[in-house]
Design a protein around this motif. Structure first.
Motif, PDB file in Angstrom:
ATOM      1  N   VAL A   1       0.709  -0.928   0.224  1.00  0.00           N
ATOM      2  CA  VAL A   1      -0.021  -0.151  -0.127  1.00  0.00           C
ATOM      3  C   VAL A   1       0.831   1.333   0.302  1.00  0.00           C
ATOM      4  O   VAL A   1       0.594   2.311  -0.619  1.00  0.00           O
TER       5      VAL A   1
ATOM      6  N   GLU B   1       2.592   2.102  -3.257  1.00  0.00           N
ATOM      7  CA  GLU B   1       1.476   2.037  -4.635  1.00  0.00           C
ATOM      8  C   GLU B   1       0.786   4.148  -4.402  1.00  0.00           C
ATOM      9  O   GLU B   1       0.806   4.397  -5.089  1.00  0.00           O
ATOM     10  N   ARG B   2       0.756   3.787  -2.985  1.00  0.00           N
ATOM     11  CA  ARG B   2      -0.116   5.060  -2.646  1.00  0.00           C
ATOM     12  C   ARG B   2       0.758   6.372  -2.576  1.00  0.00           C
ATOM     13  O   ARG B   2       0.886   7.793  -2.337  1.00  0.00           O
ATOM     14  N   CYS B   3       2.029   6.372  -2.462  1.00  0.00           N
ATOM     15  CA  CYS B   3       3.549   7.434  -1.342  1.00  0.00           C
ATOM     16  C   CYS B   3       4.642   7.917  -2.843  1.00  0.00           C
ATOM     17  O   CYS B   3       4.757   7.141  -3.593  1.00  0.00           O
TER      18      CYS B   3
ATOM     19  N   LEU C   1      -3.628   6.191   3.671  1.00  0.00           N
ATOM     20  CA  LEU C   1      -2.648   5.777   2.556  1.00  0.00           C
ATOM     21  C   LEU C   1      -4.132   5.596   1.672  1.00  0.00           C
ATOM     22  O   LEU C   1      -4.205   5.926   0.701  1.00  0.00           O
ATOM     23  N   LEU C   2      -5.056   4.046   1.700  1.00  0.00           N
ATOM     24  CA  LEU C   2      -5.941   3.956   1.427  1.00  0.00           C
ATOM     25  C   LEU C   2      -6.917   5.185   1.020  1.00  0.00           C
ATOM     26  O   LEU C   2      -8.095   5.516  -0.005  1.00  0.00           O
TER      27      LEU C   2
ATOM     28  N   TYR D   1      -6.351   8.476   0.538  1.00  0.00           N
ATOM     29  CA  TYR D   1      -6.465   8.826  -0.894  1.00  0.00           C
ATOM     30  C   TYR D   1      -6.638   8.892  -1.421  1.00  0.00           C
ATOM     31  O   TYR D   1      -7.132   7.513  -2.609  1.00  0.00           O
TER      32      TYR D   1
END
Length: 189
Positions: free
Chosen positions: A20, A23-25, A185-186, A188
């Motif tokens: 996660v 993938e998100r940062c 994070l999820l 976003y």
């Protein structure tokens, strides 16, 4: 690399968290070890990076824990041993684990354990930092749980002088802290 120090369930949990995160940062940083480089540095000094397997092994963790006299929570061990990560700033700045010095940032946080009596006196082991600059984020080692995890406490350095001050609990465990970060994070888009 994850090993026998880390339960299978914690290995899976940390893999999910890292996936996660990746993938998100952001995938650029200013200081990137050669092994983690994923492209050329741009004109502003940012270099793309990629996570690589951590060189930390069981003996490294056990020696570190012996040195400080405290066992880390199992999931924190997994965090240190799974992948080398950069730009780990969330609501809490987890220690970066660059491939050329994966325990260096954690050692910096832990200098407070050795130099500032407040932390030992209150049994608070610094392992991260508050992203808004309030102060260290610590394991409350006086309250070890049956699963080996600890509550997580933020210490406002401005409050340390008050005799009754002992920090603010921000999560019931490191596992809960990771859940909170992952949920953020999820969220976003």
């Amino acid at each position: 690399m994850l090993t026998k120090l880390v339960r299978a369930s914690d290995q899976e949990r940390i893999k999910r968290f890292v996936n996660v995160f990746v993938e998100r940062c952001t995938d650029v940083a200013v200081a990137v070890p050669d092994a983690m480089r994923n492209g050329p540095t741009d004109g502003e000094g940012w270099t793309p990076w990629k996570p690589v397997n951590s060189p930390i092994v069981d003996d490294d963790i056990l020696a570190f824990e012996s040195e400080i006299g405290v066992s880390f929570p199992p999931l924190f061990r997994a965090y240190l041993m799974h992948k080398c990560l950069l730009m780990t700033e969330f609501a809490v700045v987890l220690p970066e684990t660059p491939s050329d010095d994966p325990l260096g940032r954690l050692r910096q946080y832990l200098t407070l354990w050795q130099t500032e009596p407040f932390f030992r006196n209150h049994k608070l082991l610094p392992f991260a930092y508050d992203a808004e600059g309030a102060g260290p984020v610590c394991f409350d080692i006086a309250h070890r749980r049956d699963d080996g995890d600890y509550p997580v406490v933020r210490v406002d350095q401005g409050g340390m002088q008050a005799e009754s001050y002992c920090g603010e609990r921000i999560a019931g465990s490191f596992s809960e802290l990771l859940d909170n970060i992952e949920n953020e994070l999820l969220s976003y888009g």
